[in-house]
Write a protein that holds these residues in place. Sequence first.
Motif, PDB file in Angstrom:
ATOM      1  N   ASN A 108       0.832  -1.208   0.000  1.00  0.00           N
ATOM      2  CA  ASN A 108       0.000   0.000   0.000  1.00  0.00           C
ATOM      3  C   ASN A 108       0.865   1.257   0.000  1.00  0.00           C
ATOM      4  N   ARG A 109       1.873   1.259   0.874  1.00  0.00           N
ATOM      5  CA  ARG A 109       2.758   2.428   0.977  1.00  0.00           C
ATOM      6  C   ARG A 109       3.495   2.655  -0.349  1.00  0.00           C
ATOM      7  N   GLN A 110       3.987   1.579  -0.940  1.00  0.00           N
ATOM      8  CA  GLN A 110       4.718   1.712  -2.198  1.00  0.00           C
ATOM      9  C   GLN A 110       3.801   2.211  -3.323  1.00  0.00           C
ATOM     10  N   GLY A 111       2.556   1.717  -3.326  1.00  0.00           N
ATOM     11  CA  GLY A 111       1.608   2.152  -4.348  1.00  0.00           C
ATOM     12  C   GLY A 111       1.258   3.616  -4.210  1.00  0.00           C
ATOM     13  N   ILE A 112       0.999   4.044  -2.978  1.00  0.00           N
ATOM     14  CA  ILE A 112       0.649   5.446  -2.734  1.00  0.00           C
ATOM     15  C   ILE A 112       1.849   6.344  -3.011  1.00  0.00           C
ATOM     16  N   SER A 113       3.041   5.867  -2.682  1.00  0.00           N
ATOM     17  CA  SER A 113       4.250   6.650  -2.961  1.00  0.00           C
ATOM     18  C   SER A 113       4.411   6.865  -4.462  1.00  0.00           C
ATOM     19  N   ALA A 114       4.140   5.825  -5.240  1.00  0.00           N
ATOM     20  CA  ALA A 114       4.273   5.925  -6.694  1.00  0.00           C
ATOM     21  C   ALA A 114       3.274   6.937  -7.266  1.00  0.00           C
ATOM     22  N   VAL A 115       2.028   6.889  -6.777  1.00  0.00           N
ATOM     23  CA  VAL A 115       1.014   7.826  -7.259  1.00  0.00           C
ATOM     24  C   VAL A 115       1.355   9.247  -6.811  1.00  0.00           C
ATOM     25  N   ARG A 116       1.835   9.378  -5.572  1.00  0.00           N
ATOM     26  CA  ARG A 116       2.251  10.694  -5.069  1.00  0.00           C
ATOM     27  C   ARG A 116       3.347  11.286  -5.956  1.00  0.00           C
ATOM     28  N   ASP A 117       4.326  10.452  -6.317  1.00  0.00           N
ATOM     29  CA  ASP A 117       5.419  10.917  -7.170  1.00  0.00           C
ATOM     30  C   ASP A 117       4.901  11.325  -8.551  1.00  0.00           C
ATOM     31  N   GLU A 118       3.945  10.571  -9.071  1.00  0.00           N
ATOM     32  CA  GLU A 118       3.366  10.901 -10.375  1.00  0.00           C
ATOM     33  C   GLU A 118       2.629  12.240 -10.318  1.00  0.00           C
ATOM     34  N   LEU A 119       1.871  12.453  -9.242  1.00  0.00           N
ATOM     35  CA  LEU A 119       1.141  13.709  -9.089  1.00  0.00           C
ATOM     36  C   LEU A 119       2.106  14.878  -8.930  1.00  0.00           C
TER      37      LEU A 119
END
Length: 322
Positions: free
Chosen positions: A134-145
Amino acid sequence: MSTAGQTADGTLVPLQTMGTLKPLTIEKMMESSWKVFQNLEPFYQAICSHEMGQEVLPKITKELKTYRETLGRSLPVAELGFSMAQDNAFLFKCLLDPGQYSDEDIKAFIADANEGTSEAIVEVKEVLGLVRANRQGISAVRDELRTINDQVKEQKEAHADQKLTAQNRANFWSSVGKTASSIANVVKILPARERDKDDDLMILLPFILPMIEWGASELQSSNIRVAEQREASIQRCNVALEQLDTAIVNLQGLEVHLGDIVDWWLNVQTHLVTVGKRLGSLKRPSRPRMEQLQNDFEAIGNSFQTYKSGVTKLLEYYPQAL
């Protein structure tokens, strides 16, 4: 090579060294679980008029749904933790009354408790892996945003430079006597969609709901859907990024708490072996220690129950369609 319940030289580990998982650790785990959901849930209804922002918001919603599933998966783990804590509490209660159970009965009980503890370790590790994902997925989306936000800023700055160049051209032609219509044509060098790049990346984000009081016995039916009906405000993308950053920090805290629980169960497993090998001595001089361990396990079991109750309330409170 040492074995469970023994040091490297083969000496049994003293029972007095057995650590205690403080109920506060489980309470902090529940608090972290709630905070993560609180940080992410507003994105369920977030809106962005910018095309690039529209592409990334559904990815955040997907991560929110995945995290909700992780919370649901943690419920049977908490139930198992409660069961195993109660079993271990009963074990030490038996040791306080040596006349009621034979050594063979207690050893059989220890074997069962050890097996259950192994299952608890596997289950907690599974949830820990889900939280990490979950943390890795949210981190990836955060970086994309964040990348999209930076791109929009760059486009805005580039457009500002282009407008300045166009205005300078218009001023030049004005100075040499060109008509107003010619000047207007020069200013219109940039297409309308390019002029839209003056705008920052903005997101309509619902306000974060306050946490439900821990002590509430039940939620009123009128509050069940309140998560879907609340005011929102238009925020710069940086605010949304900060909210995602906070969710990631809370997920990291949740990972730490779950890791502590794994370590503690491993420690319990080691000391169950010690108890089985020291039944004779444990029944006599260690009564205060047995009483303390019994009380500790009972308190931990209650904390697992509190976690299960709190997360259940959380899942009931927020939209079921999430």
